[in-house]
Design a protein around this motif. Structure first.
Motif: not given
Length: 715
Positions: A362, A397, A399-400, A438, A441, A443
């Protein structure tokens, strides 16, 4: 003719027309000499110029007398040391990695391999000239009248994505002029746009349109690379989809298509392939990157750089860890946004791009660079979150700022409607935005790109018509394509005259579409599924540039019914924010067992009208449930700051063969449930009527009820 060569500038890379001439710049870290060669319209080499200037590994020069339309290529000299990762060969003409247009196709009969193929040894250099068999880069005129083009900028949460192939979409459409069928102009034609508008989609996601090549072994069989996951040029639109030839006109025709779609409120997302190129492994052809600077552009085995790392299954992997390769990808993305006005990207095998040493990270440079780039801040970034390497499956997995193709959604929904047991718990997460993947993290539900079918695999029609793949036309003895499709043919393999089977298939298709379009997250509809497009059981039609893949626009009554049904579903979704929430439901645990005195934004019920018990969630035999989506708990405001409220919906699903009598739970704020959708009803699935305390939900069917909104939002 003689040309005047001036020093020029090292940036921007590629060929760029200026008031004084055309500036050429190309990066090659280990080259010892770079020749710029020009060609006429017949492919004959007319002149070569040695670029003398070298700045930070960029070879550059400004050539007076060169204008838009000029064909060119490079010959680059340097060490021939394959065992050290260097494969320079000045006998081989190379396509500019930054070419904005490319003309011509690869001639596989030409000596396009840098090594002596006849010796079957990649260590022995081949010194035969191959220019006649190599596509030529083209200098382009960047002028285009965009007018008042303005991207629709539909929020991802409100989007409905339509995955489509530029050629296949319009190739057989009689409403599109014959000359324009299968082209960018065909997609941008009023008939095509009118269809997309009536269907209700907000964005088209185009299969690869970066310039790609046809594999030699496919051409030998009379086939071609139809899908296009075989990139040669990351800046050039594929000329095959241009109605006016390949000498640069493809650039403006693509732009006009985007402009037309934008004017209709439709965004354009590109499926991009930055994980590998068309040059294959050490035994593949030398067309561009391999000869420009092999050790820069490709990931090689650390202690054996003669060999390539292959996380993609194609023979090579782009070396995204190298600053120049990362810069090329970023330059390409920015170019398609700023110059070509596209609205987003779907990254093929995106896990490959995030591999630092070996593992997917990430914290990779790729993510860091994209996240800080202001040009890409407002575009849609969608990952195919897997590759073929170890540890490559990364659903959930990324990232934003990234959305993902949710492969778990596809698999769960297919298994549930096929009738597999033990699917309810997982189905609950998929219907409500996949919070397990989701939510924690940073999102939102719209990080999940929900899909049941895509270009790779069965169409929706074939998913309910075939138990096994039928890929014989691909010439690989039906060995290619996925073996595990979670499909079910309902009792007959392929087309049948059995009325009962056809009725069940039609109902199952409506079940899939209703599930997809009423799930939280972002639905992606595979082009043609809305009217029952079939590929005759081929689940890997990557090489079928023919009627197997082209959309058939001759619609019989069942296909017309399906198209109308899909369009109404999409409109229902777009009309109701409760069906595409911007936030996850607030229950920390998706199963709800609190008392009746508590107002829930989300509640799950069994057929008896009570909250679904733990036993019912976990049992193998249970294949039905009901879910209330409370329209008074959206927790968002409109542009004026007023709370948004919506109708409340009751979704009921039953994957069992037998019907189930449901005792209806009370509406959250009183009032009656009204019938909205019944997938068992072929003639009028959207019949509006009040219902009593109980309803019969037919076998393998789905029903949606609604209660009109209250005027108070619950926080």
């Amino acid at each position: 003719m003689p040309y005047t060569l001036l020093p020029g500038k090292p940036y921007p890379l590629g060929a760029n027309v200026t008031a004084k001439g055309t500036n050429f710049a190309i990066y090659s870290e280990h080259a010892t000499a770079v020749q710029l060669c020009f060609f006429d319209a017949d492919g004959n080499q007319t002149d070569c110029i040695n670029l003398r200037e070298r700045t930070a590994y960029v070879w550059h020069g400004l050539v007076r007398g060169i204008a838009a339309g000029q064909r060119y290529g490079y010959r680059i000299d340097g060490p021939w040391e394959p065992e050290q990762g260097h494969r320079f060969n000045p006998s081989k003409l190379l396509v500019d990695p930054y070419a904005k247009a490319i003309s011509g196709q690869v001639d596989w009969k030409a000596p396009i391999f840098a090594h002596k193929v006849e010796d079957n040894n990649d260590l022995v250099r081949c010194d035969r000239d191959d220019a006649y068999g190599i596509p030529k880069s083209v200098v382009i005129d960047t002028n285009f009248n965009w007018g008042k083009d303005c991207a629709p900028q539909t929020p991802l949460s409100d989007s409905v994505i339509y995955e489509m192939h530029v050629k296949g979409f319009s190739m057989r459409n009689p409403a599109v002029p014959k000359k324009l069928r299968g082209t960018y102009a065909g997609v941008g034609h009023p008939a095509s746009i009118d269809y997309l508008k009536k269907l209700g989609i907000t964005a088209v996601e185009l299969l690869p349109i970066h310039h790609f090549i046809d594999d030699g072994h496919l051409l030998d069989q009379g086939l071609s690379n139809y899908w296009g996951y075989n990139t040669l040029g990351f800046f050039s639109p594929m000329p095959r989809y241009c109605s006016c030839g390949d000498t640069g006109g493809q650039v403006n025709e693509f732009k006009q298509m985007v402009k037309n779609l934008h004017a209709a409120g439709i965004e354009v997302i590109l499926d991009v392939v930055y994980n590998h190129t068309c040059e294959g492994n050490r035994n593949g052809p030398m067309l561009s990157f391999k000869g420009v600077c092999n050790s820069t552009y490709y990931r090689t085995v650390a202690d054996q750089p003669r060999y390539y790392m292959d996380y993609t299954g194609t023979g090579n992997t782009l070396n995204v860890r190298h600053p120049q390769v990362l810069k090329m990808i970023m330059d390409s993305l920015r170019y398609w946004v700023t110059d070509m006005h596209v609205d987003g990207f779907r990254f093929d095998l995106a896990s490959t791009l995030a591999r630092e040493l070996h593992a997917v990270s990430k914290l990779s440079s790729f993510f860091d660079t994209i996240h800080q780039d202001p040009t890409l801040a407002d575009v849609k970034l969608i990952a195919e979150p897997w590759d073929v390497g170890e540890g490559g499956y990364q659903v959930g997995n990324f990232p934003v700022l990234w959305a993902e193709w949710n492969g778990k959604y596809r698999d769960t929904v297919r298994r549930f409607w096929k009738g597999d047991g033990g699917q309810l718990s997982d189905l609950a997460y998929r219907l409500t935005g996949s919070s397990d993947l989701y939510q924690f993290d940073g999102r939102k539900p719209y990080a999940s790109i929900n899909f049941i079918t895509a270009h790779d695999g069965f169409t929706l029609c074939d998913l309910v018509s075939y138990d096994g793949k039928h890929n014989e036309a691909n010439g690989e003895d039906n060995q290619d394509g996925a073996n595990d499709n979670e499909s079910w043919n309902m009792g007959a393999e392929g087309p049948t005259d059995d009325a009962g089977i056809n009725t069940l298939r039609e109902r199952q298709t409506r079940n899939f579409l209703t599930t997809l379009l009423l799930s939280q997250g972002v639905p992606m509809l595979s082009g043609g599924d809305e009217f029952g497009r079939s590929q005759r059981g081929n689940n890997n039609a990557y090489c079928q540039d023919n009627e197997i893949s082209w959309y058939d626009w001759k619609l019989d009554e069942p296909r017309k019914r399906l198209l109308e049904f899909t369009s109404k579903l999409i409109q229902l979704r777009r009309d109701h924010p409760n069906l595409h929430r911007r936030r996850f439901f607030q229950d920390r645990v998706i199963r709800n067992t609190d008392g009746d005195n508590v107002v829930h934004d989300l509640s799950w019920y069994g057929a008896d009208g009570n909250f679904l018990s733990n036993e019912a969630w976990n049992t193998e035999w249970n294949r039905s449930l009901a879910i209330i989506l409370n329209g008074n708990t959206l927790q968002v405001t409109d542009d004026e700051g007023a709370p948004v409220v919506d109708d409340t919906f009751l979704l009921m699903v039953n994957a069992a063969a037998e019907g189930v009598e449901f005792t209806l739970p009370p509406t959250p704020f009183g009032g009656a449930w009204k019938h909205l959708i019944d997938t068992e009803n072929i003639e009028d699935p959207f019949a509006r009527e009040c219902v009593g305390d109980k309803v019969i939900l037919g076998g393998r069917s789905m029903m949606v009820l609604c209660a009109e909104r209250s005027h108070t939002q619950i926080y």
